[in-house]
Enzyme design. Structure first.
Site, PDB file in Angstrom:
ATOM      1  N   GLU A   1      -9.914   1.690   4.276  1.00  0.00           N
ATOM      2  CA  GLU A   1      -9.709   2.992   3.450  1.00  0.00           C
ATOM      3  C   GLU A   1     -11.055   3.593   2.909  1.00  0.00           C
ATOM      4  OE1 GLU A   1      -6.507   2.553   0.415  1.00  0.00           O
ATOM      5  OE2 GLU A   1      -7.851   2.569  -0.783  1.00  0.00           O
TER       6      GLU A   1
ATOM      7  N   LYS B   1      -4.354  -6.700   3.554  1.00  0.00           N
ATOM      8  CA  LYS B   1      -4.377  -5.867   2.558  1.00  0.00           C
ATOM      9  C   LYS B   1      -5.789  -5.569   2.027  1.00  0.00           C
ATOM     10  CE  LYS B   1      -3.068  -2.286  -0.301  1.00  0.00           C
ATOM     11  NZ  LYS B   1      -4.041  -2.179  -1.501  1.00  0.00           N
TER      12      LYS B   1
ATOM     13  N   HIS C   1      -7.171  -3.558   4.892  1.00  0.00           N
ATOM     14  CA  HIS C   1      -6.850  -2.178   4.970  1.00  0.00           C
ATOM     15  C   HIS C   1      -7.646  -1.260   3.892  1.00  0.00           C
ATOM     16  CE1 HIS C   1      -4.454   0.796   2.576  1.00  0.00           C
ATOM     17  NE2 HIS C   1      -3.711   0.927   3.769  1.00  0.00           N
ATOM     18  N   ASN C   2      -8.071  -2.028   2.673  1.00  0.00           N
ATOM     19  CA  ASN C   2      -8.757  -1.148   1.558  1.00  0.00           C
ATOM     20  C   ASN C   2     -10.082  -1.018   2.214  1.00  0.00           C
ATOM     21  OD1 ASN C   2      -6.172  -1.429   0.401  1.00  0.00           O
ATOM     22  ND2 ASN C   2      -7.429  -1.653  -1.821  1.00  0.00           N
TER      23      ASN C   2
ATOM     24  N   SER D   1       0.876  -1.248  -0.093  1.00  0.00           N
ATOM     25  CA  SER D   1       0.096  -0.110  -0.139  1.00  0.00           C
ATOM     26  C   SER D   1       0.912   1.318  -0.129  1.00  0.00           C
ATOM     27  CB  SER D   1      -0.986  -0.011   1.364  1.00  0.00           C
ATOM     28  OG  SER D   1      -1.499   1.513   1.162  1.00  0.00           O
TER      29      SER D   1
END
Ligand code: 6PG
Length: 468
Positions: A191, A184, A187-188, A129
């Protein structure tokens, strides 16, 4: 000729920048791209004078690399990854390490890990990222898969990763199989949630208070100096300040209001449903992007369906300060949902994820980097098995006093007819989580009424059915 220590397959911007990053750290890199032209352009352009050499076939690439070979693929997630693996595999030897650095679905990574390990290759699926800039100067890197592969890569990835304020590298081994891509993905999801929360606050302040982009730029810039300090706040302030060169107007005002998505946020929600995790705010962000895409329908409906005119008549400063507090509380709640999901997934998929480690490597380099991650790290330091961030003393003390601001902001936003699905979902999550009793008793009664699905009672053990 000196053998290269690392290879990059796929020279899109991310692949190019990561190759440059690794070469800049002193590791000779070999690069390959399906279209030769791109390789030549890269070598004659950004890679000129660096320890980067080009290969024009997979056998040539394999020949250029020191063994065990370390080859990162930076290609579009999906079938392209399988295609590269199929083409490159015949030229590799047992013990070589293939790394998928794209935003692959963790389930694909699970499958590829099993297939490649059966053939003696080591596979690493890694989240990366930080966008283009991060790739070049230091991203946050979330590798998972073969531990042996990680050990052979650790030096290079540590050199390439972002460093937090205390010098700690933003990379660590996440867990087996698809663990890196799973982390990940979440994480997104977080986000998406934070981006939508920011967008809703922007909507309330611009439509409700008539604040212009310039003023908003100052405000977000000031907020970024406090509890909300984060990369997403910083770039939001920058965005508000950017003027369109042709018209001199704020560029943000000229951008079409249709949010696109590549899928990682949606995957997070889909997976949360599968695992039975409550990710209200992430889900709200995904669905908000979807309705933003219904531009034509919205335009038609805006002529036909009336609602209140956004026009705030109360005290401006009170609303602005409530917005700041509300945003901070909801961002914490979004993180709470994301970490809760990872805790559940960790058990379900046997990833043994270390929440503190995840917070630690998200402190720099990645898109959701924020001062808040330091507090999250400390919370998991206090209690490794913390089931929900909202149960941690620090976060309880941060959110409980701010709930009034969130309620105030929502009351006024809803009164003005401004959609605030993510902000309201954060409050609904908070209220549901702290409710000892929810109306699910009625839901259970209904299920039993029409389907004899049975229910449990609060006053005695067992399973009951009533002839309603
Ligand atoms: C990152 C970003 C990156 C990418 C997203 C955008 O962490 O660097 O998240 O992975 O910009 O894939 O996703 P959407 O296109 O779905 O918004």
């Amino acid at each position: 000729m000196q053998k290269a220590k690392f290879a990059m397959v796929g020279l899109g911007v991310m692949g190019q920048n990561l190759a440059l990053n690794v070469a800049n750290k002193g590791y000779p890199v070999a690069v390959y791209n399906r279209t030769e032209e791109k390789t030549r352009e890269f070598l004659a352009g950004p890679a000129k004078g660096k320890a980067i050499t080009g290969a024009y076939s997979y056998p040539e690439l394999a020949e250029m690399l020191e063994q065990p070979r370390r080859i990162m693929m930076m290609v579009k997630a999906g079938p392209a990854v399988d295609a590269v693996i199929a083409d490159i595999k015949p030229h590799l030897d047992p013990g070589d390490i293939l790394i998928d650095g794209g935003n692959s679905l963790y389930e694909d990574t699970e499958r590829r890990t099993a297939e490649l390990e059966a053939e003696g290759l080591l596979f690493i699926g890694t989240g990366i990222s930080g966008g283009e800039e991060g790739a070049l100067n230091g991203p946050s890197i979330m590798p998972g898969g073969s531990r042996e592969g990680w050990e052979a890569l650790q030096g290079i990835l540590t050199a390439a990763a972002a460093k937090a304020w205390d010098g700690e590298p933003c990379v660590d081994y996440m867990g087996p199989g698809g663990a890196g891509h799973y982390v990940k993905m979440v994480h997104n999801g977080i986000e998406y949630a934070i981006m939508q929360l920011i967008a809703e606050v922007y909507d309330v302040l611009s439509r409700g208070l008539g604040m212009g982009a310039d003023e908003l730029g100052d405000l977000f810039g000031a907020w970024n100096e406090g509890d909300l300090a984060s990369y997403l706040m910083e770039i939001t302030a920058d965005i508000f300040k950017k003027q369109d060169e042709d018209t001199g107007r704020p560029l943000v005002d000229l951008i079409l209001d249709e949010a696109k998505q590549k899928g990682t946020g949606k995957w997070t929600s889909q997976n949360a449903f599968d695992l039975g995790a409550a990710t209200h705010t992430i889900n709200a962000a995904v669905t908000s992007r979807i309705i933003s895409g219904m531009k034509e329908q919205r335009l038609a409906a805006s002529d036909l369906i009336n609602g209140p005119q956004p026009n705030f008549s109360g005290d401006r400063e009170t609303l602005i300060s409530a917005a700041q507090e509300a945003l901070y509380a909801s961002v914490i709640i979004a993180y709470a949902q994301g970490f809760d999901l990872m805790q559940i997934a960790s058990g379900e998929y046997h990833y043994a994820l270390d929440m503190k480690k995840i917070a630690k490597i998200w402190r720099a380099g990645c898109i959701i980097r924020a001062d808040l991650l330091e507090d999250i790290m400390r919370a998991f330091d206090r209690d490794q098995a913390l089931a929900n961030l909202l149960l941690d003393e620090h976060f309880r003390e941060a959110v409980v006093p701010r709930q009034g601001a969130l309620r105030y902001l929502l009351t006024h936003a809803m009164g003005m007819g401004i959609p605030v699905l993510s902000l309201s979902s954060a409050l609904a999550y908070f209220d549901a989580f702290r409710s000892a009793r929810l109306p699910a008793n009625l839901t259970q009664a209904q299920r039993d009424y029409f389907g004899a699905h049975t229910y449990r009672r609060v006053d005695k053990e067992g399973s009951f059915h009533t002839d309603w």
